[in-house]
Design a protein around this motif. Structure first.
Motif, PDB file in Angstrom:
ATOM      1  N   THR A 266      -4.249   0.939  11.041  1.00 35.88           N
ATOM      2  CA  THR A 266      -5.000   1.397   9.870  1.00 35.88           C
ATOM      3  C   THR A 266      -6.358   0.728   9.741  1.00 35.88           C
ATOM      4  O   THR A 266      -7.200   1.203   8.982  1.00 35.88           O
TER       5      THR A 266
ATOM      6  N   SER B 174      -0.826   5.056   3.232  1.00 34.15           N
ATOM      7  CA  SER B 174      -0.014   4.342   4.222  1.00 34.15           C
ATOM      8  C   SER B 174       0.191   2.890   3.814  1.00 34.15           C
ATOM      9  O   SER B 174       1.282   2.325   3.996  1.00 34.15           O
ATOM     10  N   LEU B 175      -0.856   2.276   3.254  1.00 31.29           N
ATOM     11  CA  LEU B 175      -0.738   0.903   2.788  1.00 31.29           C
ATOM     12  C   LEU B 175       0.308   0.793   1.672  1.00 31.29           C
ATOM     13  O   LEU B 175       1.151  -0.116   1.684  1.00 31.29           O
TER      14      LEU B 175
ATOM     15  N   PRO C  97      -5.315   6.084   4.790  1.00 30.68           N
ATOM     16  CA  PRO C  97      -4.933   4.674   4.946  1.00 30.68           C
ATOM     17  C   PRO C  97      -4.382   4.056   3.660  1.00 30.68           C
ATOM     18  O   PRO C  97      -3.464   3.239   3.711  1.00 30.68           O
TER      19      PRO C  97
ATOM     20  N   TYR D  55       0.477   0.603  12.608  1.00 32.77           N
ATOM     21  CA  TYR D  55      -0.067   1.913  12.270  1.00 32.77           C
ATOM     22  C   TYR D  55      -1.537   2.064  12.663  1.00 32.77           C
ATOM     23  O   TYR D  55      -2.073   3.172  12.629  1.00 32.77           O
TER      24      TYR D  55
ATOM     25  N   GLU E 153      -7.979   6.711  12.776  1.00 30.55           N
ATOM     26  CA  GLU E 153      -6.609   6.618  13.256  1.00 30.55           C
ATOM     27  C   GLU E 153      -5.575   7.144  12.258  1.00 30.55           C
ATOM     28  O   GLU E 153      -4.543   7.672  12.653  1.00 30.55           O
ATOM     29  N   VAL E 154      -5.824   6.965  10.961  1.00 31.28           N
ATOM     30  CA  VAL E 154      -4.859   7.350   9.930  1.00 31.28           C
ATOM     31  C   VAL E 154      -5.542   8.309   8.963  1.00 31.28           C
ATOM     32  O   VAL E 154      -6.693   8.090   8.572  1.00 31.28           O
TER      33      VAL E 154
ATOM     34  N   LYS F  36     -10.895   2.377  13.079  1.00 28.19           N
ATOM     35  CA  LYS F  36      -9.494   2.728  12.891  1.00 28.19           C
ATOM     36  C   LYS F  36      -9.244   3.261  11.486  1.00 28.19           C
ATOM     37  O   LYS F  36      -8.435   4.179  11.299  1.00 28.19           O
ATOM     38  N   PHE F  37      -9.911   2.681  10.505  1.00 26.69           N
ATOM     39  CA  PHE F  37      -9.706   3.114   9.127  1.00 26.69           C
ATOM     40  C   PHE F  37     -10.103   4.579   8.948  1.00 26.69           C
ATOM     41  O   PHE F  37      -9.456   5.318   8.203  1.00 26.69           O
TER      42      PHE F  37
ATOM     43  N   LEU G  62       0.875  -2.591   9.091  1.00 32.95           N
ATOM     44  CA  LEU G  62      -0.462  -1.996   9.142  1.00 32.95           C
ATOM     45  C   LEU G  62      -1.077  -2.102  10.534  1.00 32.95           C
ATOM     46  O   LEU G  62      -1.794  -1.192  10.970  1.00 32.95           O
TER      47      LEU G  62
END
Length: 385
Positions: free
Chosen positions: A211, A165-166, A162, A209, A158-159, A154-155, A206
């Motif tokens: 992440t 986003s965090l 990351p 999302y 998916e984003v 996912k890290f 998170l």
């Protein structure tokens, strides 16, 4: 005419492609040209006309060796090592293929893309925000977030970013939590609870999302009012400290006064209870005495009445230091200074103590008897006249 029919003066077969005296292309000549080109590339020279067959064999073997070496180099390039703290995400032609565990791995190079991710290293991000509290005050908060990569797939996939986003999610979480908290809690003892609430909310963001990040710890490093209003906030804090000090002093005073007041109240209650019991006992005793006296009065009314009268007079005289006596049939009032009589009796007794109540009562009885005698004598004298 057939293409191989003789013709011409030299009796050679005719070329069906109209080439005249030229024949079909020679394969050896073509191989020789290729060999010469390869030799030019690798710095070699072509052989003589008599070595055409051997030159063609050497060129084919060279090509095979080169191809074999290239394949071997390509295969060796596919080996790589994954450390124990790492995981690798494999993309095949740009599409997710697998997640590789630690150890020696192989993937076809130029086909698979291997992205290594450290899943045990603790990363940290910090930021500073100025925001409003629940009671509409402005505070400045500096917070740091420690996190690890929990899901490398996912890290990576998916984003797009990351870490960004965090940070955005952390800013949103701290603003939401501080916006629901009073300023005094943000600046003093509420910082630990704020950090716990931010961690819970941030992890929820998170996870939504996807992440692949797991928040390990959130620290509120500093919380203070803006520098423009620092002096006013210092005064407010000092006022709160004074308030707390006065509360403690009042509580200490109450701790000393309340038990004492409760003790006095308990003593009053006990004294009242004792007085109540005493009054009830006296009343019951008087009632019992009256019942017994009534029984005696019914047996001898005159004697009992006289006794009650004498007891009443005795009680009055015992509590009086002066007595005024009205003599029946006369205009004079007799004054009996019992206190003076008692003093004379005490002084005449050479150091005797003053008369007690019994002696004073006896004296009053003697005076009353003497008065009765005098009254009887005066009545007799009036009758003789």
């Amino acid at each position: 005419m057939a293409w191989n029919e003789p013709g011409g003066g030299n009796n050679k077969p005719k070329d069906p492609w109209g080439g005249g005296d030229q024949g079909p292309p020679d394969l050896d000549e073509a191989l020789k040209k290729v060999q010469e080109k390869l030799g030019g590339l690798f710095g070699g020279r072509g052989g003589s006309g008599g070595g055409r067959g051997s030159g063609a064999g050497i060129s084919g073997s060279l090509i095979l060796v080169l191809l074999t070496g290239a394949v071997l180099v390509w295969a060796l390039m596919g080996f790589y090592q994954i450390d124990q703290q790492e995981r690798a995400v494999v993309l095949r032609f740009g599409e997710y293929h697998s997640t590789v565990q630690p150890g020696l791995q192989w993937n076809p190079p130029l086909i698979d893309e291997v992205i290594k991710v450290n899943t045990t290293r603790v990363r940290a991000v910090s930021f500073r925000e100025i925001m409003l509290t629940k009671d509409e005050n402005i505070v400045e908060v500096r917070m740091s977030v420690q996190y690890v990569i929990d899901d490398p797939t996912k890290f990576v996939l998916e984003v797009r970013s990351p870490e960004n986003s965090l940070q955005h999610a952390a800013q949103s979480a701290i603003r939401h939590v501080v916006g629901d908290t009073r300023m005094d809690l943000v600046l003093t003892e509420g910082r630990a609870q704020i950090a716990a609430d931010v961690r819970t909310r941030l992890q929820t963001y998170l996870d939504n999302y996807q992440t692949g990040i797991r928040v390990s710890k959130v620290n509120v490093d500093e919380s203070k009012p803006p520098s423009q209003v620092q002096a006013a906030f210092d005064d407010v804090i000092k006022a709160r400290e004074d308030e707390e000090r006065l509360k403690n002093e009042a509580q200490s005073y109450a701790n000393g006064i309340v038990p004492e007041a409760r003790g006095r109240a308990q003593r009053e209650i006990e004294e009242a209870s004792a007085y109540k019991e005493q009054v009830i006992a006296n009343a019951e005793g008087e009632a019992d005495r009256f019942e017994k006296l009534l029984t005696e009065y019914r047996k001898a009314p005159k004697v009992t009445r006289e006794r009650l009268y004498l007891e009443a007079v005795q009680g009055v005289y015992a509590n009086s230091s002066k007595v005024m006596v009205d003599v029946e049939g006369g205009n004079n009032v007799m004054y009996l200074p019992l206190d003076k009589l008692a003093e004379r009796s005490a002084s005449g007794g050479r150091g005797r103590s003053p008369l007690d109540s019994n002696e004073l009562r006896e004296l009053a009885n003697r005076v009353a008897d003497q008065l009765n005698i005098d009254q009887a004598n005066s009545g007799t004298r009036r009758g003789g006249r």
